[in-house]
Design an enzyme around this catalytic site. Structure first.
Site, PDB file in Angstrom:
ATOM      1  N   HIS A 283      -7.755   3.048  -7.325  1.00 27.00           N
ATOM      2  CA  HIS A 283      -8.221   3.908  -6.232  1.00 27.00           C
ATOM      3  C   HIS A 283      -7.389   5.177  -6.150  1.00 27.00           C
ATOM      4  O   HIS A 283      -6.173   5.158  -6.357  1.00 27.00           O
ATOM      5  CB  HIS A 283      -8.198   3.153  -4.895  1.00 27.00           C
ATOM      6  CG  HIS A 283      -6.868   2.609  -4.485  1.00 27.00           C
ATOM      7  ND1 HIS A 283      -5.989   3.319  -3.690  1.00 27.00           N
ATOM      8  CD2 HIS A 283      -6.258   1.426  -4.715  1.00 27.00           C
ATOM      9  CE1 HIS A 283      -4.905   2.591  -3.462  1.00 27.00           C
ATOM     10  NE2 HIS A 283      -5.046   1.434  -4.086  1.00 27.00           N
TER      11      HIS A 283
ATOM     12  N   ASP B  94      -7.508   7.005  -3.317  1.00 21.98           N
ATOM     13  CA  ASP B  94      -7.171   7.231  -1.904  1.00 21.98           C
ATOM     14  C   ASP B  94      -5.826   6.606  -1.549  1.00 21.98           C
ATOM     15  O   ASP B  94      -5.358   5.658  -2.188  1.00 21.98           O
ATOM     16  CB  ASP B  94      -8.257   6.689  -0.974  1.00 21.98           C
ATOM     17  CG  ASP B  94      -8.507   5.193  -1.123  1.00 21.98           C
ATOM     18  OD1 ASP B  94      -8.573   4.714  -2.276  1.00 21.98           O
ATOM     19  OD2 ASP B  94      -8.639   4.493  -0.094  1.00 21.98           O
TER      20      ASP B  94
ATOM     21  N   ASP C 236       1.388   3.382  -4.856  1.00 21.70           N
ATOM     22  CA  ASP C 236       0.084   2.793  -4.508  1.00 21.70           C
ATOM     23  C   ASP C 236      -0.981   3.879  -4.430  1.00 21.70           C
ATOM     24  O   ASP C 236      -1.275   4.368  -3.356  1.00 21.70           O
ATOM     25  CB  ASP C 236       0.209   2.062  -3.175  1.00 21.70           C
ATOM     26  CG  ASP C 236      -0.997   1.210  -2.837  1.00 21.70           C
ATOM     27  OD1 ASP C 236      -1.861   1.021  -3.705  1.00 21.70           O
ATOM     28  OD2 ASP C 236      -1.083   0.740  -1.688  1.00 21.70           O
TER      29      ASP C 236
ATOM     30  N   GLU D 227     -10.512   2.328  -1.072  1.00 22.83           N
ATOM     31  CA  GLU D 227      -9.905   0.992  -1.205  1.00 22.83           C
ATOM     32  C   GLU D 227      -9.035   0.691  -0.006  1.00 22.83           C
ATOM     33  O   GLU D 227      -8.997  -0.438   0.485  1.00 22.83           O
ATOM     34  CB  GLU D 227      -9.070   0.912  -2.489  1.00 22.83           C
ATOM     35  CG  GLU D 227      -8.686  -0.512  -2.898  1.00 22.83           C
ATOM     36  CD  GLU D 227      -7.377  -1.019  -2.291  1.00 22.83           C
ATOM     37  OE1 GLU D 227      -7.103  -2.226  -2.404  1.00 22.83           O
ATOM     38  OE2 GLU D 227      -6.633  -0.224  -1.696  1.00 22.83           O
ATOM     39  N   GLU D 228      -8.329   1.704   0.485  1.00 24.81           N
ATOM     40  CA  GLU D 228      -7.423   1.499   1.617  1.00 24.81           C
ATOM     41  C   GLU D 228      -8.182   1.436   2.950  1.00 24.81           C
ATOM     42  O   GLU D 228      -7.625   1.050   3.970  1.00 24.81           O
ATOM     43  CB  GLU D 228      -6.380   2.629   1.676  1.00 24.81           C
ATOM     44  CG  GLU D 228      -5.477   2.727   0.452  1.00 24.81           C
ATOM     45  CD  GLU D 228      -4.493   1.585   0.312  1.00 24.81           C
ATOM     46  OE1 GLU D 228      -4.582   0.607   1.073  1.00 24.81           O
ATOM     47  OE2 GLU D 228      -3.635   1.662  -0.577  1.00 24.81           O
TER      48      GLU D 228
ATOM     49  N   GLU E   7      -2.989  -2.126  -9.156  1.00 28.02           N
ATOM     50  CA  GLU E   7      -2.268  -2.325  -7.887  1.00 28.02           C
ATOM     51  C   GLU E   7      -0.782  -2.574  -8.146  1.00 28.02           C
ATOM     52  O   GLU E   7      -0.420  -3.222  -9.133  1.00 28.02           O
ATOM     53  CB  GLU E   7      -2.850  -3.520  -7.127  1.00 28.02           C
ATOM     54  CG  GLU E   7      -4.180  -3.261  -6.446  1.00 28.02           C
ATOM     55  CD  GLU E   7      -4.079  -2.278  -5.292  1.00 28.02           C
ATOM     56  OE1 GLU E   7      -2.996  -2.137  -4.693  1.00 28.02           O
ATOM     57  OE2 GLU E   7      -5.101  -1.641  -4.980  1.00 28.02           O
TER      58      GLU E   7
ATOM     59  N   HIS F 255       2.890   2.132   1.456  1.00 26.03           N
ATOM     60  CA  HIS F 255       2.446   2.357   2.846  1.00 26.03           C
ATOM     61  C   HIS F 255       3.599   2.783   3.762  1.00 26.03           C
ATOM     62  O   HIS F 255       3.392   2.951   4.965  1.00 26.03           O
ATOM     63  CB  HIS F 255       1.746   1.120   3.432  1.00 26.03           C
ATOM     64  CG  HIS F 255       0.460   0.755   2.751  1.00 26.03           C
ATOM     65  ND1 HIS F 255      -0.556   0.081   3.375  1.00 26.03           N
ATOM     66  CD2 HIS F 255       0.019   0.978   1.484  1.00 26.03           C
ATOM     67  CE1 HIS F 255      -1.565  -0.104   2.525  1.00 26.03           C
ATOM     68  NE2 HIS F 255      -1.224   0.435   1.358  1.00 26.03           N
TER      69      HIS F 255
END
Length: 376
Positions: A67, A69, A100, A134-135, A163, A349
């Site tokens: 991903h 995003d 990530d 995805e997030e 991932e 994150h």
């Protein structure tokens, strides 16, 4: 000339692609893949950008999934350097998406460039399945691309999701499966009344208490060789008007199962509802199946990943099914074998997300080594 994976990672980090924005990441990746003979298909929906890019027409098909995003930055003032301005400090590259998972995307691209340069006529095919959702809710991302592939009968022999799976250093853990996620939104109905006249009311908290004790103590399964036992957890619990002299009329709670292949979603639902009925509760419940569990047993893909990590990093890797859900849950429906393999996840994150600079060329070398073993 800076190291190629770092160069592309920095270019991707500089694009502020907060879900569901892609911010030009897919175009940047497509530009790199065009000279290699990839064909491209955009499957966009509801503001989400999705790319299916493929080189070759024969089996086996190796899919590289991920991903573009990233999650929101949080408090900008808390970042040491701006989150979308890639910065090097102490041998680490900082920026939102560094771990990530823009580093994995860059490593995929560079690995494919190097592999194709060495093996222009390699057997089989390589494809990229990339999304910008995805997030977020993940309703318009990988799942609709998989639906499109399924509709035309595509099958995937091998899939690698980039991932961040490593724990202490690049390559020390890969995911060869994930638990399922089943959520329930439960309402227990009572009768509101005055606390001084409980005989005229029905307290749903008191009524639910014995059922809660039983739910909390239930052993749902014992897991299996790949998964730990299924868990049940309450995440929200609400009742009452805020007053101290009112018996509430309803109790609402949200809960979640993380379940293994030793259980099924239908079996867990049945168990819960049978228990609530047995306790004589008046209730309503809404179920949401967030993900089915999946597993890739030891075999060609997991073996190739282990061999590659041993060759490149000199370490033995651990196969694991721990953690949350990822888009692998969708791809698993049409992939014969699927693993997740990426950098250290400790800072994902978080404020000042980062990756070790040394991990960038390592990742690309691991991916390229896997291609060399399976597309030969």
């Amino acid at each position: 000339m800076s190291e190629p994976v770092r160069q592309l990672t920095e270019a991707l980090i500089a694009r502020a692609s907060v879900t569901p924005e892609d911010a030009g990441c897919l175009e940047l990746i497509a530009e790199r893949l065009k000279p290699l003979g990839f064909s491209f298909e955009r499957i966009d929906r509801n503001g989400t950008s999705n790319l299916w890019a493929r080189r070759g027409t024969t089996a086996p098909l190796m899919v590289l999934a991920g991903h573009t995003d990233v999650v929101p930055t949080g408090n900008l003032d808390a970042w040491t350097t701006p989150p979308f301005q890639p910065s090097e400090r102490d041998g680490k590259l900082y920026g939102r998406g560094a771990a990530d998972m823009k580093s994995s995307l860059a490593a995929f691209v560079v690995a494919v460039e190097q592999f194709v340069a060495d093996n222009p006529n390699h057997p089989g095919s390589i494809a990229f399945l990339l999304t910008s959702d995805e997030e977020g809710p993940a309703n318009d991302g990988t799942t609709i691309v998989v639906d499109a592939l399924k509709a035309r009968g595509e099958t995937i022999q091998y899939a690698i999701v980039g991932e961040p799976t490593s724990v202490n250093r690049c390559g020390d853990m890969i995911k060869n499966g994930r638990r399922g996620s089943l959520s329930g939104n439960l309402t227990i109905k009572g009768i509101q009344g005055h606390v001084a006249y409980p005989h005229l009311a029905r307290n749903p908290i008191h009524q639910f208490a014995p059922a809660l004790a039983e739910l909390s103590a239930t052993v749902w399964d014992n897991g299996n060789e790949y998964f730990p036992p299924t868990t049940w957890q309450i995440s929200n619990f609400n009742a009452g008007t805020g007053a101290t002299n009112v018996i509430p009329g309803t109790l609402s709670l949200k809960f979640n199962f993380r379940f293994s292949t030793a259980s099924t979603a239908d079996g867990l639902k049945q168990h819960v509802e049978d228990l609530l009925k047995r306790h004589g509760l008046e209730y309503s419940i809404e179920w949401t199946l967030g993900a089915k569990p999946f597993i890739t047993p030891e075999g060609p893909l997991a073996d190739a990943a282990r061999n590659a990590i041993k060759t490149v990093c000199g370490i033995d890797t651990e196969l694991s099914t721990t953690g949350g859900t990822s888009d692998a849950r969708f791809i698993a429906e049409i992939a014969e074998q699927i693993i997740e393999l990426g950098p250290v996840n400790a800072s994902i994150h978080m404020i000042d997300e980062h990756i070790e600079l040394s991990a960038l060329p390592e990742l690309a070398a691991i991916y390229k080594n896997i291609f060399s073993q399976l597309l030969k």
